[in-house]
Scaffold this motif. Structure first.
Motif, PDB file in Angstrom:
ATOM      1  N   LEU A   1       0.811  -1.207   0.000  1.00 58.51           N
ATOM      2  CA  LEU A   1       0.000   0.000   0.000  1.00 58.51           C
ATOM      3  C   LEU A   1       0.847   1.261   0.000  1.00 58.51           C
ATOM      4  O   LEU A   1       0.542   2.228  -0.718  1.00 58.51           O
TER       5      LEU A   1
ATOM      6  N   ARG B   1      -5.505  -3.486  -1.432  1.00 54.00           N
ATOM      7  CA  ARG B   1      -6.407  -2.949  -2.458  1.00 54.00           C
ATOM      8  C   ARG B   1      -7.591  -2.215  -1.822  1.00 54.00           C
ATOM      9  O   ARG B   1      -7.963  -1.122  -2.253  1.00 54.00           O
TER      10      ARG B   1
ATOM     11  N   ALA C   1      -6.491   1.017  -0.103  1.00 54.77           N
ATOM     12  CA  ALA C   1      -6.201   2.034  -1.122  1.00 54.77           C
ATOM     13  C   ALA C   1      -7.479   2.659  -1.653  1.00 54.77           C
ATOM     14  O   ALA C   1      -7.554   3.875  -1.887  1.00 54.77           O
TER      15      ALA C   1
END
Length: 400
Positions: free
Chosen positions: A245, A351, A354
């Protein structure tokens, strides 16, 4: 105004500097029920075992084997308070389980809140060697927990706790079970409790007392983990996700707030990356402030969380969450309150984090409003108070 319900609450407090969720629930219960009931607590605590190891362990053994007069002594103390209803919380390890049946035999209406799996698992978490464990649900009863040394420091403490199992006893008609999540209610039913003896009452936390935080710039942000630094809490998965990340994102921050066996790994990660900070246990008000200041709270648990108090604390502060898609955690979320990820999958966790952090200002305002509305409607004291008073009134009426 109807008379206040007299409630005697029986609880064995846990040990530790940071109170457990169950301990916090007990301490906050009087303010929760407000003018509808008066709460009187009969208590003991695990700090006694720490302060007096020999006597404390002897008391735990006696409670497990139901030796001596402990059960009747606690029952007599409860009855002396002249309650309309008895509220059972945690009894392990110093209060005998037999006190539940004894109070029932003496005609008292009973409710028992469940915040763990101790009705079938001595360690209370259904977790061993990195995965869900149901070994004590079979024909061998709780013997596997002794073999595995699941509780405390090994087989000795495990043997003591294995001798006791949280009383679900469908035959106790004046006992109503109050799990803190729908997931836990299903687990109780699987252990033999009738559906008509179960009422789900979720945990609740106070509203925020802090002014709104300005939104962070898109693509950067503050990620917070708050809880015990245990393997089952997904600490290693979070650290792996952070590497994915935060690559090339100098403005990002990851804060660990808590303590536990994986502290050395977190401290090493903080030494290796200045964007990671580690803070041991802080007072509850400080923890709420850290949640308030964060852009997302992450709950990467890899065990069957029966609730997830930090999730609703985040909602109260208007902070979205990313949680494991496992056990009770997903049921806490509402629309625009956060995201779930595949448990143990660092790529998916990175993911989803984010995606939350990349939200624009309008999306962030929407999430803040949605989380606070979710808290207000489902997990605030006002939302939960009526559930508790109704449960107390119902079991009193059932008892005649």
């Amino acid at each position: 105004m109807p008379p206040r319900i007299r409630v005697t609450l029986l609880h064995n407090f846990y040990r530790g500097v940071l109170p457990s969720g169950e301990d916090l629930n007990v301490r906050e219960h009087q303010s929760l029920v407000g003018d509808g009931a008066v709460i009187d607590i009969v208590q003991t605590g695990n700090n006694y075992v720490v302060a007096h190891p020999i006597r404390g362990r002897a008391r735990a053994v006696a409670a497990a084997l139901d030796l001596g007069s402990a059960s009747s002594r606690y029952a007599d103390e409860v009855i002396a308070r002249r309650p309309d209803v008895v509220h059972i919380e945690n009894l392990t390890p110093l209060i005998p389980e037999s006190v539940v049946a004894l109070l029932h035999e003496r005609g008292l209406p009973l409710v028992r809140r469940w915040g763990n799996y101790r009705f079938r698992c001595p360690s209370g978490d259904n977790f061993r060697n990195g995965e869900r464990c149901e070994d004590c649900s079979g024909r061998l009863g709780t013997l596997p927990s002794v073999i595995h040394g699941c509780y405390g420091s090994g087989r000795g403490p495990s043997a003591v706790v294995a001798l006791r199992r949280g009383l679900v006893a469908p035959s106790l008609t004046r006992l109503r079970h109050l799990p803190i999540s729908r997931f836990l209610a299903v687990e109780l039913e699987a252990s033999g409790v009738r559906a008509d003896q179960i009422t789900v009452i979720p945990n609740c936390v106070p509203f925020s007392s802090l002014p709104p935080e300005p939104f962070s710039r898109r693509g950067a942000g503050r990620v917070l983990f708050l809880g015990s630094l245990l393997e089952k809490k997904g600490i290693r998965t979070l650290l792996e996700a952070w590497k994915l990340l935060a690559a090339g994102a100098p403005g990002m921050e990851l804060t660990f707030l808590g303590d536990g066996p994986l502290r050395p790994e977190v401290e090493q990660a903080a030494r290796d990356d200045s964007r990671i900070t580690f803070t041991p246990t802080v007072p509850y008000e400080q923890a709420r402030l850290e949640i308030h200041r964060s852009d997302v709270v992450v709950v990467p648990s890899e065990w069957d969380e029966p609730f997830g108090r930090v999730v609703i604390e985040a909602f109260a502060e208007g902070t979205p969450v990313v949680v494991s898609d496992r056990a009770a955690l997903p049921e806490l979320l509402g629309e625009s309150c956060g995201r779930t990820f595949i448990p143990g999958d660092a790529v998916d966790l990175a993911r989803q984090l984010a995606a939350v952090l990349a939200a624009d200002d309008a999306q962030r305002r929407e999430m803040a409003e949605a989380t606070q509305m979710r808290h207000r409607d489902h997990f605030s004291p006002e939302a939960v108070r009526s559930l508790w008073l109704s449960a107390y009134q119902g079991v009193i009426a059932d008892a005649g």
